[in-house]
Structure formats: C-alpha cells, structure tokens
Design an enzyme around this catalytic site. Structure first.
Site, PDB file in Angstrom:
ATOM      1  NE  ARG A  35      -8.198 -11.189   3.392  1.00  0.00           N
ATOM      2  CZ  ARG A  35      -8.247  -9.669   3.538  1.00  0.00           C
ATOM      3  NH1 ARG A  35      -9.055  -9.472   2.497  1.00  0.00           N
ATOM      4  NH2 ARG A  35      -7.727  -8.981   3.706  1.00  0.00           N
ATOM      5  CE  LYS A 197       4.472   7.965   8.009  1.00  0.00           C
ATOM      6  NZ  LYS A 197       3.266   8.579   7.564  1.00  0.00           N
ATOM      7  N   GLY A 353      -0.236  -6.472   7.993  1.00  0.00           N
ATOM      8  CA  GLY A 353      -0.203  -6.097   6.428  1.00  0.00           C
ATOM      9  C   GLY A 353       1.289  -6.606   5.561  1.00  0.00           C
ATOM     10  N   GLY A 376      -5.166  -5.256  10.214  1.00  0.00           N
ATOM     11  CA  GLY A 376      -5.810  -3.964  11.328  1.00  0.00           C
ATOM     12  C   GLY A 376      -6.232  -4.682  12.504  1.00  0.00           C
TER      13      GLY A 376
HETATM   14  P1  AMP Z   1       4.373  -0.495   7.996  1.00  0.00           P
HETATM   15  O1  AMP Z   1       2.990  -0.272   7.097  1.00  0.00           O
HETATM   16  O2  AMP Z   1       4.509   0.810   9.077  1.00  0.00           O
HETATM   17  O3  AMP Z   1       4.528  -1.694   8.465  1.00  0.00           O
HETATM   18  O4  AMP Z   1       5.463  -0.185   6.952  1.00  0.00           O
HETATM   19  C1  AMP Z   1       5.769  -0.884   5.937  1.00  0.00           C
HETATM   20  C2  AMP Z   1       6.683  -0.270   4.700  1.00  0.00           C
HETATM   21  O5  AMP Z   1       7.959   0.164   5.828  1.00  0.00           O
HETATM   22  C3  AMP Z   1       7.260  -0.821   3.881  1.00  0.00           C
HETATM   23  O6  AMP Z   1       6.718  -0.655   2.879  1.00  0.00           O
HETATM   24  C4  AMP Z   1       8.626  -0.997   3.715  1.00  0.00           C
HETATM   25  O7  AMP Z   1       9.374  -0.236   2.544  1.00  0.00           O
HETATM   26  C5  AMP Z   1       8.856   0.619   4.539  1.00  0.00           C
HETATM   27  N1  AMP Z   1      10.170   0.682   5.388  1.00  0.00           N
HETATM   28  C6  AMP Z   1      10.943  -0.232   6.051  1.00  0.00           C
HETATM   29  N2  AMP Z   1      12.116   0.012   6.236  1.00  0.00           N
HETATM   30  C7  AMP Z   1      12.299   1.438   5.833  1.00  0.00           C
HETATM   31  C8  AMP Z   1      13.281   2.298   5.825  1.00  0.00           C
HETATM   32  N3  AMP Z   1      14.462   2.383   6.231  1.00  0.00           N
HETATM   33  N4  AMP Z   1      13.082   3.478   5.017  1.00  0.00           N
HETATM   34  C9  AMP Z   1      11.983   3.839   4.515  1.00  0.00           C
HETATM   35  N5  AMP Z   1      10.996   2.822   4.740  1.00  0.00           N
HETATM   36  C10 AMP Z   1      11.188   1.613   5.217  1.00  0.00           C
END
Ligand code: AMP
Length: 395
Positions: A35, A197, A353, A376
């Site tokens: 940064r 999610k 992130g 974010g």
């Molecule tokens: P996000 O913060 O929503 O971008 O999610 C990132 C996280 O999603 C990472 O820590 C990954 O380990 C998790 N992730 C990716 N694929 C899967 C999966 N098939 N099952 C569970 N977690 C997952």
C-alpha cells in the site's frame, strides 16, 4: 475527472489521504508494504513539481490514542520506499500538525499521526475535517481502500477545497480500470465470481448481469445453484434460503442474454481438510458425506474456452478452497487462463480480498492487467454504488 496530472504543485502543499493501513509484526515492522508502494507515483509527481507533501492515513482500529497503532512505526519504511526523508507529526490536528505543516518546504514530506486516534474521523465530523483541511493547499485522495467510507479525511474534507481537490494516481487508475470493465468494455466480457457465499455477492451479480456476456460462477456459491436446480450436493456448503434467488439469477441471465457457466464436476472431499480423501464427481451427484471443495477438470476445460475467447475479464473470488493445497488447483488454473488471455490482448481486472490474496500467493500479480488494491471499495463499485470518496472529488 481531475487528477494530480492536471495540477502543477510547485510551491503548493498537497494534503494527501493515503491508505497506509499496513500489517505490522510483533516488533512493529511493516510486513507488507504494497500500500505504501502504491502511493509512491502520486507523491513522486508532487515532489518533482516542486511541491511538498502531507500524508494522512489511518492504521488499524485504535480506540482513542494508542501507541501500538502509531504511524511512527512506519516512518522508516515510507522513507525507504520514497527514497527521501520523512518528517513525522505526533498529532494530525492542532498546533503540532499546524506548525509542522507550516514549516514544510518544497520537496519535503510530512506524515501525520493516525487519523483514527480521533473518533471524529470515522464519524465524518465537519469540524475535525476543517482542522485537517487547514494543513494543505490542495486535497488529494489516493486511498481507494477507504473510498467507500464517508469519513472526515476521505469525503467530508473535500468541501473545504472546492477548486483544489483531485484524485491521486492510484485512485484514478482504480476508477479507470473498473470503467474499462463496467463502462467502456471490449466484448465479449466475462465475469468470474467465486468465493464462499451467494449472499455476499448477490448485489454484484445483479448489477454485473447488465454488463457482461458470460458469467462464470464457482467456489462455494456453486452448490446453492446446483441444489436449486435439483442436484445432490452431499455436504457441500449451501445457503438453502438463497435457492430461489439463485433460480431468479438464472432466469434474469437468460432474459439478458448472459451465458452462465457453473462447474459440471468438482473435487469432492470426505472432510473439510487438506488431507481428506478426494474424488472427482459430477456436481449434481455428490455422494452423502462428501463436499465439493474445488472445480473439476471438465469444468476447468469449459472455463478455459470462455476465458480465452474473452476480451475483458473481471475476476472476484476463488474457485475453490485455495488456502488448502489440495483444493487450490482450480484457482491456479483459472489464474493461468486469465494470464494467457491477458497476454493475447484481453484486459483483466482482479479485485476483492481473497482473489487478490490468491493472485499474489500464486504469482499472477504481474500477469493481470490490473490488480485492485481495495476489497470492499471494489465490491461496492461492482454493485453499482457511487463511492462517497469519489463523489466528493467529482462534486
Ligand atoms: P469470499 O470471501 O466470499 O470471496 O470467499 C472466499 C472463501 O471462499 C475462501 O476462503 C475459500 O476458501 C472459500 N471457498 C471457495 N470455494 C469453496 C467451497 N467449495 N467450499 C467452501 N468454501 C469455499
């Protein structure tokens, strides 16, 4: 869009909001200076013009004055990176800051103490912003990471510089890169959305559907879609209450002529652990007791074709649990495909992130057209929001 390149800073004091919220180790040494490096072009330009620079930032989440969160800890690193001495003011407002700023000569750099030692910063207090504003002649915002916050130093302060405010080089580049994807994109445009999610990405998906030709949906989100379509997903992560929403997204995509690509096969594991047993299975037939943790080979082949035909690519979120070596392949392969497409002339933007962490971890940073610095803030721009820090400069 007024940037630092539209202003000659000779004999001017530039008050720059930077994002020097860097990680420190137990000895208060900077462990990742990305940064600080990112702000260097802006500072260099102002110093080369013959101006002086006053840097303001937050560090961590202090509750009141707390020496653990003092920006004093980073002075030597900032000085090293800029190749110039850096003065430090032990307060960001009041006599200490005012005297240091007044005595600053052309070519000199001053770093102010942590803005968040005052609650007024995050509260967006106008009086506090006016005290900061007294320190400089021109206000420069170069902190993309906090541009989605209406804080005193990121947004409120701009009103005190109606004619003398502009974007720094970094913030300008962030906006320009996002516009290359959201506004002036070359078709076909593909968005890859992964991560855990659906619920955290839903607004992004809805906004992006109007801008893309293809959408690859991967990671943990996959299984909410597959279950909604009637598949058996075993123990895979799933948001049951978002199934209807998933079907609605598919309907909307059809209406808008967006092709959705979901994994057809996955690497399934019998536990959420790197040393779990694994097998490649059809995404719609994951056995009970098994969970999909990465995209399978057929899915990756499909994604490869889509990516290599794309002229603009946006990537947010990993395709699997990349933190575990045995489930990182999908994310690594995706990085390879995007790197190849970029080499062939596509524009690629990575942000949010975890994808940035993956890109760095696997060494793709220099192979993408642009890697965003703000998690974010980038997501909010993808959601179609106008960020207050950006709006305040455009006003
Ligand atoms: P996000 O913060 O929503 O971008 O999610 C990132 C996280 O999603 C990472 O820590 C990954 O380990 C998790 N992730 C990716 N694929 C899967 C999966 N098939 N099952 C569970 N977690 C997952």
């Amino acid at each position: 869009m007024k940037t630092i390149f539209d202003i000659n800073f000779k004999d001017k004091k530039a008050l720059i909001r930077v994002d020097f919220n860097v990680p420190l180790d137990a000895n208060f040494k900077v462990t990742d200076a990305t940064r600080i490096e990112a702000a260097k072009p802006t500072i260099d330009k102002i110093i080369e013009d013959g101006g002086s620079v006053i840097l303001m930032s937050h560090l961590g989440r202090p509750k009141g004055v707390d020496s653990q969160f003092s920006l004093q800890h980073i002075v030597s690193t900032v000085s090293e990176i800029l190749g110039l001495p850096v003065q430090f003011a032990s307060n960001c407002i009041g006599d200490v800051a005012q005297n240091a700023a007044s005595n600053l000569k052309s070519g000199e750099i001053l770093l102010l103490e942590n803005l968040r030692f005052y609650n007024e910063e995050e509260a967006g207090d106008v009086d506090f912003a006016s005290k900061l504003a007294k320190l400089g002649d021109v206000y420069v915002n170069d902190a993309f990471g906090t541009a989605h916050r209406s804080h005193a130093s990121t947004t409120i302060i701009a009103q005190f510089f109606p004619q003398n405010k502009c974007f720094g080089a970094l913030l300008a580049k962030e906006i320009e890169s996002l516009n290359k994807v959201l506004k002036n994109s070359q078709k076909p445009v593909t968005a890859v959305l992964g991560g855990s999610k659906v619920s955290s990405k839903i607004t992004v998906i809805e906004n992006i559907l109007d801008k893309v030709d293809h959408m690859i949906i991967g990671g943990g989100m996959t299984f909410t879609f597959v279950k909604a379509l009637g598949g058996s997903i075993g123990n895979s992560i799933c948001e049951d209450d978002k199934q209807e929403l998933a079907l609605e997204i598919l309907r909307l995509a059809k209406q808008k002529n967006v092709q959705i690509h979901i994994p057809v096969d996955v690497v399934a594991a019998n536990a959420f652990a790197n040393d779990a047993q694994t097998q490649i299975v059809d995404v719609k037939n994951i056995p009970d007791g098994w969970q999909g943790l990465d995209a399978g080979p057929k899915s990756l082949e499909n994604f490869r074709k889509v990516i290599l035909e794309s002229k603009t690519i946006l990537w947010n979120g990993p395709l699997g649990v990349f933190e575990m070596e045995n489930f990182a392949n999908g994310t690594i392969q995706l990085g390879n495909f995007i790197a190849e497409a970029t080499q062939n002339g596509a524009f690629s933007l990575v942000g949010g992130g975890d994808s940035v962490a993956a890109v760095k971890q696997f060494g793709f940073e220099d192979k993408m057209s642009y890697v965003s610095t703000g998690g974010g803030a980038m997501l909010e721009m993808l959601e179609g929001k106008i960020l207050p820090g950006i709006a305040a400069i455009l006003d």
